[in-house]
Design a protein around this motif. Structure first.
Motif, short mmCIF file in Angstrom:
data_model
loop_
_atom_site.label_atom_id
_atom_site.label_comp_id
_atom_site.label_asym_id
_atom_site.label_seq_id
_atom_site.Cartn_x
_atom_site.Cartn_y
_atom_site.Cartn_z
N LEU A 29 0.83 -1.21 0.00
CA LEU A 29 0.00 0.00 0.00
C LEU A 29 0.86 1.26 0.00
N ALA A 30 1.94 1.23 0.80
CA ALA A 30 2.81 2.41 0.85
C ALA A 30 3.50 2.64 -0.49
N VAL A 31 4.01 1.56 -1.10
CA VAL A 31 4.69 1.70 -2.40
C VAL A 31 3.70 2.16 -3.47
N ALA A 32 2.49 1.59 -3.46
CA ALA A 32 1.48 1.99 -4.44
C ALA A 32 1.12 3.46 -4.28
N ALA A 33 0.99 3.91 -3.03
CA ALA A 33 0.66 5.32 -2.80
C ALA A 33 1.78 6.23 -3.28
N VAL A 34 3.04 5.86 -2.97
CA VAL A 34 4.18 6.68 -3.41
C VAL A 34 4.28 6.69 -4.93
N ALA A 35 4.07 5.53 -5.57
CA ALA A 35 4.14 5.47 -7.03
C ALA A 35 3.05 6.32 -7.67
N ALA A 36 1.83 6.22 -7.13
CA ALA A 36 0.72 7.00 -7.70
C ALA A 36 0.96 8.50 -7.54
N VAL A 37 1.42 8.90 -6.35
CA VAL A 37 1.70 10.33 -6.14
C VAL A 37 2.83 10.79 -7.06
N SER A 38 3.87 9.97 -7.21
CA SER A 38 4.97 10.35 -8.10
C SER A 38 4.49 10.49 -9.54
N TRP A 39 3.67 9.53 -9.98
CA TRP A 39 3.17 9.61 -11.37
C TRP A 39 2.32 10.85 -11.58
N VAL A 40 1.45 11.16 -10.63
CA VAL A 40 0.60 12.35 -10.76
C VAL A 40 1.44 13.62 -10.75
N MET A 41 2.44 13.67 -9.88
CA MET A 41 3.28 14.87 -9.81
C MET A 41 4.07 15.06 -11.10
N VAL A 42 4.63 13.97 -11.65
CA VAL A 42 5.37 14.08 -12.91
C VAL A 42 4.44 14.51 -14.04
N ARG A 43 3.23 13.93 -14.09
CA ARG A 43 2.28 14.31 -15.13
C ARG A 43 1.92 15.78 -15.02
N THR A 44 1.68 16.24 -13.79
CA THR A 44 1.35 17.66 -13.61
C THR A 44 2.51 18.55 -14.06
N GLN A 45 3.72 18.13 -13.71
CA GLN A 45 4.88 18.93 -14.10
C GLN A 45 5.05 18.97 -15.62
N LEU A 46 4.86 17.83 -16.30
CA LEU A 46 4.99 17.80 -17.75
C LEU A 46 3.90 18.64 -18.42
N ALA A 168 5.49 4.93 -15.77
CA ALA A 168 4.55 3.98 -15.16
C ALA A 168 5.15 2.58 -15.14
N TRP A 169 5.75 2.16 -16.25
CA TRP A 169 6.35 0.83 -16.28
C TRP A 169 7.51 0.73 -15.29
N VAL A 170 8.32 1.79 -15.20
CA VAL A 170 9.42 1.79 -14.24
C VAL A 170 8.90 1.68 -12.82
N LEU A 171 7.82 2.47 -12.51
CA LEU A 171 7.26 2.43 -11.16
C LEU A 171 6.67 1.07 -10.85
N VAL A 172 6.00 0.46 -11.82
CA VAL A 172 5.43 -0.88 -11.61
C VAL A 172 6.53 -1.89 -11.33
N LEU A 173 7.60 -1.82 -12.11
CA LEU A 173 8.70 -2.75 -11.92
C LEU A 173 9.36 -2.56 -10.55
N VAL A 174 9.65 -1.28 -10.23
CA VAL A 174 10.28 -1.00 -8.94
C VAL A 174 9.36 -1.39 -7.78
N SER A 175 8.05 -1.12 -7.94
CA SER A 175 7.10 -1.48 -6.88
C SER A 175 7.04 -2.98 -6.69
N ALA A 176 7.03 -3.72 -7.80
CA ALA A 176 6.99 -5.17 -7.69
C ALA A 176 8.22 -5.70 -6.97
#
Length: 478
Positions: A29-46, A168-176
């Motif tokens: 749950l913690a990794v999923a939350a961090v990955a989701a927040v990171s993805w949203v922050m990167v998307r917002t920045q882009l 997203a693929w990098v986050l999924v791999l790292v999370s796994a």
């Protein structure tokens, strides 16, 4: 209530598996939350970078020049668009596209018309080109020679989607990888943390199987497991001590019972032999035999009563408690002691003293102390009884107790060498100490303070010289 479903299956798992599973779920749950927040922050920045790039495109001045120079032609050289790195078109207030350039044309939307007609300022929105390519469009008003027109600049959203997809693929791999590592770490932590519990379980199973109470568990450290180990060691030590005391009590009781039973059996066999053979026993001898049997029966009854009293555990609830007058209890016990030692002289000085306790048990304790004084007093001797400020003292003038024997006088079945020939079970003083301790006091046997012969038994019980005010009884409050 019986649980079913996933909760029941989860509780059915071993504790080690449950801990590892909980750690894995928490980390997931913690990794999923961090990955989701990171993805949203990167998307917002882009998106912000893309919007900033669209706003900074200097298309207005070049569009004005193009409108003037080319007379609003439908096509201009591609070098203009290449400089912008974007899709560009000019929207007229009539809805027509005056100038279009880029790889794909853009449809004219309501946003573009409102801007071209001066009804709205610059707008930023997502759209698609005519061939369906997703783009980010920025439309702004431009003052042209013919009036206000709208210029739309679009860049493909692939500039955002491709990095986001890769991220997203990098986050999924790292999370796994993190979840797998967390599961392994959780299992290792559970095994390491529960190893003392496994040792404790093994010790309990060993004790249950072998009844060996000498087993001890290492209790290094100050954590909860160490405290649990120390508590278990204390419990097994207490159980071992209790079992040893029980075995000693049984052995001592058997030894004490054997003597009167043997004597009684001998006397009864003599009487039975006399009856079976027809040889009459002289009347005087017969009376002595019957008196001896009666005395031995009384001794057995007393011994059994003492054993029943001592068989009650210290934690067992006592009888009815209440505020009782210790001076009256001592007076009653003194009256009974006078009957048992009619040849002795008794003196008493009993000041009023009220204590909280069990009246019958306290009376028996005082009687046991007085019986000891009667038993060891010489013929014609004196027994002095005093009660002052909660201290009951019974003084006799007998042989006394050797100093080396004083520490043992309150132990069960202990009897000094000078008292082994006298009747008694050796339990009286043990009962006294136990009763006084339950009343919150203490018992002591000491040599006479004046240096004369005899011994002094001292009972100290907390209380008051006057009874408490009337109110709910102590026994009712329990």
């Amino acid at each position: 209530m019986t649980l079913t479903g996933p909760v029941a299956r989860f509780r059915a798992l071993p504790l080690r598996s449950r801990l590892a599973l909980l750690v894995t779920v928490a980390v997931t749950l913690a990794v999923a939350a961090v990955a989701a927040v990171s993805w949203v922050m990167v998307r917002t920045q882009l998106e912000q970078q893309l919007d900033s790039a669209l706003r900074s495109t200097n298309a207005s001045a070049q569009a004005n020049q193009t409108l003037t120079r080319l007379g609003c032609q439908e096509q201009v050289p591609g070098a203009f668009v290449n400089n912008l790195s974007a899709q560009v078109q000019i929207v007229l207030p009539t809805g027509g596209r005056c100038w279009v350039d880029g790889k794909n044309t853009l449809p004219v939307t309501g946003y573009d018309l409102e801007v071209a007609r001066g009804k709205h300022g610059a707008v930023m929105y997502d759209g698609r080109t005519t061939d369906g390519t997703p783009v980010r469009i920025y439309t702004q008003p431009v003052e042209a020679g013919t009036g206000i027109v709208a210029i739309s600049v679009a860049k493909p959203l692939a500039d955002i989607d491709k990095p986001l997809s890769t991220l997203a693929w990098v986050l999924v791999l790292v999370s796994a990888i993190g979840v797998v590592c967390a599961g392994a770490a959780g299992l290792w932590v559970a095994r390491t943390g529960l190893r003392p519990v496994d040792e404790l379980t093994g010790a309990v199973e060993h004790i249950a199987r072998t009844e060996d109470l000498t087993v001890r568990i290492p209790d290094h450290g100050d954590d909860e497991i160490a405290r649990l180990s120390r508590s278990f060691n204390s419990m097994t030590a207490a159980l071992a001590s209790s079992r040893d005391r029980q075995a000693q009590l049984i052995a001592d009781a058997g030894h004490e019972l054997r003597t009167p039973l043997t004597s009684m059996r001998t006397n009864i066999e003599l009487l039975a032999h006399s009856e079976s053979t027809g040889r009459a026993i002289p009347p005087e001898d017969r009376r002595e035999l019957l008196a001896s049997v009666k005395a031995q029966m009384a001794e057995l009854a007393s011994l059994i009563g003492d054993l029943q009293e001592l068989s009650r555990p210290d934690a067992a609830p006592p009888g009815p408690l209440g505020v009782v007058p210790l001076h009256e209890i001592a007076g009653t016990a003194l009256s009974r002691a006078r009957l048992r030692g009619p040849e002795l002289t008794f003196s008493a000085e009993l000041e009023p003293w009220y204590v909280r306790g069990e009246a019958a048990a306290l009376e028996r304790a005082v009687i046991n102390i007085l019986d000891n004084a009667v038993k060891f007093s010489p013929p014609g001797g004196a027994v002095e009884v005093a009660l002052r400020a909660g201290e009951l003292t019974v003084r006799d003038h007998g042989p006394g107790v050797p100093a080396e024997d004083l520490p043992y006088v309150f132990e069960r079945f202990w009897r000094s060498s000078s008292a082994r020939a006298l009747p008694g079970s050796g339990l009286g003083l043990s009962i006294v100490a136990r009763t006084v301790r339950r009343a919150g006091g203490s018992a002591e046997l000491r040599a006479a303070r004046d240096g004369g012969p005899g011994a002094e038994a001292v009972l100290r019980i907390p209380g008051a010289p006057t009874p408490p005010p009337a109110g709910p009884s102590v026994a009712a409050d329990r």
